[in-house]
Write an enzyme that holds these catalytic residues in place. Structure first.
Site, PDB file in Angstrom:
ATOM      1  N   HIS A 173       1.715  11.045   0.342  1.00  0.00           N
ATOM      2  CA  HIS A 173       1.534  11.911  -0.839  1.00  0.00           C
ATOM      3  C   HIS A 173       2.270  13.243  -0.702  1.00  0.00           C
ATOM      4  CE1 HIS A 173      -1.238   9.095  -2.477  1.00  0.00           C
ATOM      5  NE2 HIS A 173      -2.158   9.289  -1.554  1.00  0.00           N
ATOM      6  N   ASP A 210      -0.427   0.831   0.907  1.00  0.00           N
ATOM      7  CA  ASP A 210      -1.636   1.642   0.780  1.00  0.00           C
ATOM      8  C   ASP A 210      -2.147   1.476  -0.652  1.00  0.00           C
ATOM      9  OD1 ASP A 210      -2.931   4.320   2.236  1.00  0.00           O
ATOM     10  OD2 ASP A 210      -2.939   4.456   0.056  1.00  0.00           O
ATOM     11  N   HIS A 212      -3.053   3.643  -2.677  1.00  0.00           N
ATOM     12  CA  HIS A 212      -2.606   4.740  -3.532  1.00  0.00           C
ATOM     13  C   HIS A 212      -1.085   4.753  -3.659  1.00  0.00           C
ATOM     14  CE1 HIS A 212      -6.551   5.917  -1.940  1.00  0.00           C
ATOM     15  NE2 HIS A 212      -6.711   6.578  -3.083  1.00  0.00           N
ATOM     16  N   ASP A 290      -7.004   1.186   3.017  1.00  0.00           N
ATOM     17  CA  ASP A 290      -7.919   1.579   1.942  1.00  0.00           C
ATOM     18  C   ASP A 290      -7.967   0.540   0.827  1.00  0.00           C
ATOM     19  OD1 ASP A 290      -5.345   2.107   1.174  1.00  0.00           O
ATOM     20  OD2 ASP A 290      -5.659   4.223   0.701  1.00  0.00           O
TER      21      ASP A 290
END
Length: 363
Positions: A173, A210, A212, A290
């Site tokens: 991120h 991931d 995200h 995740d």
């Protein structure tokens, strides 16, 4: 009556811009060549990278955060107890320095990390804002910089040995100008820029699995055709970065509640397409856990065995094409993640996709 603009001014401006860009690239290259993060690793070591400094223990404040800040050490302990890894064979990286970080990050961004408030916003632990920055540097940012060093070194090891696993990293991120989502440094972007210069690599594929969206590296490589991004993510959760989604070469959206069989089917299709669309010289695999069923942030329903199958598929993809691969552990917000990651690495070893006992093993 129309007028013709002065060509002199435009030419001067264009020339100045080109000179500025050239100067910036020269400075970046010089920083990379001067870095000590690439070093020779004895053949007695396996290309698995970890340091006890990865683990974050911060006066108990780490318990206020959903991230398991001791995940990285527990992964290694599981592997050692399982008899897959000799602790003396682990590679310990160096900490990324300011000059190393400036390869991607701006001075202004790094200066912002001298504020405990800014760090607390990025890692989402509000009490950190009240603490002296010297403590924040030592207890939070030092571990992150160590993990950055590990990700950068992983590319060198992967090129030499076929594969490398950084038991950490994957801060997808964060981009050059901004952190977020528990990510303070852009280790993926840094790793790739080092590989361009030090390893003479010109084509890199990021496989980001991931839960995200990897908006950080997407922004950093928005106009760089040397990097192909396959991002398989849940569009219904953070970061909702619609601008960065425009820079994804291959976007695979898996909504909340997606189960194991559907996920693995979509992954098979995605890898087949990626293999046709791009011919990389290095794969950077962001292997967040995740996506596990029960993870409070990922909101997908993938079983532990599904994680094992997922990782095996990506490693087979790289092996079949004889492409060096880096694996980063990235996100994962349950205590069970460490055991799941260790089990997956054990499976990769059993399937001879990695060799944990000999440094000569190739992917």
């Amino acid at each position: 009556m129309s007028t013709i603009p002065s060509t002199t001014g435009g030419s001067s401006s264009s020339s100045s811009s080109i000179t500025s860009t050239t100067d910036a690239e020269t400075l970046r290259r010089n920083r990379i060549l001067a870095s000590k993060l690439y070093f020779d690793v004895p053949l007695s070591k396996v290309p698995l990278i970890y340091s006890p400094s990865y683990d974050i223990a911060f006066l108990g404040l780490e318990k206020l955060h959903p991230f398991d800040s001791s995940k990285w050490g527990r992964i290694c302990r599981f592997l050692i107890v399982d008899g897959v890894l000799d602790k003396n064979h682990i590679v310990e990286p160096l900490e990324a320095t300011k000059d190393d970080l400036l390869v991607v990050h701006s001075e202004s961004y790094l200066s912002s990390l001298k504020s405990s408030l800014n760090v607390s916003i990025i890692i989402e632990v509000p009490p950190v804002a009240l603490l002296p920055n010297c403590l924040v540097q030592q207890k939070v940012l030092h571990p992150f910089r160590k993990q950055v060093g590990g990700t950068i070194l992983a590319a060198k090891l992967a090129k030499e040995r076929g594969w490398a696993i950084n038991v950490g990293g994957g801060f997808h991120h964060c981009c050059g100008e901004k952190g977020g989502g528990f990510c303070a440094y852009a280790d993926i972007s840094l790793c790739i820029h080092y590989a361009f210069i030090r390893l003479n690599i010109s084509r890199v594929m990021i496989i980001d699995l991931d839960a995200h969206q990897g908006n950080g590296h997407e922004k950093d490589f928005s106009n760089d055709r040397r990097v192909y991004i396959l991002d398989m993510y849940n569009p219904e959760i953070y970061p909702f970065d619609f601008e960065a989604r425009r820079y994804i070469d291959q976007k695979v959206e898996v909504v909340s509640g997606t189960t194991t069989n559907e996920y693995l089917r979509r992954l098979d299709e995605a890898l087949e397409v990626a293999g046709r669309m791009f011919d990389p010289e290095l794969v950077v695999y962001n292997a967040g856990t995740d996506i596990l069923d029960g993870d409070p942030l990922g909101q997908l329903k993938i079983s532990p065995d599904g994680i094992t199958d997922r990782d095996e598929k990506v490693f087979r993809f790289a092996r079949e094409k004889n492409i060096p691969l880096i694996m980063l552990t990235s996100g994962g917000y349950m205590k069970s993640s460490a055991r799941v990651i260790a089990d997956s690495i054990v499976n990769l070893s059993k399937k001879c996709l990695i060799d944990m006992g000999s440094s000569s093993g190739k992917i």
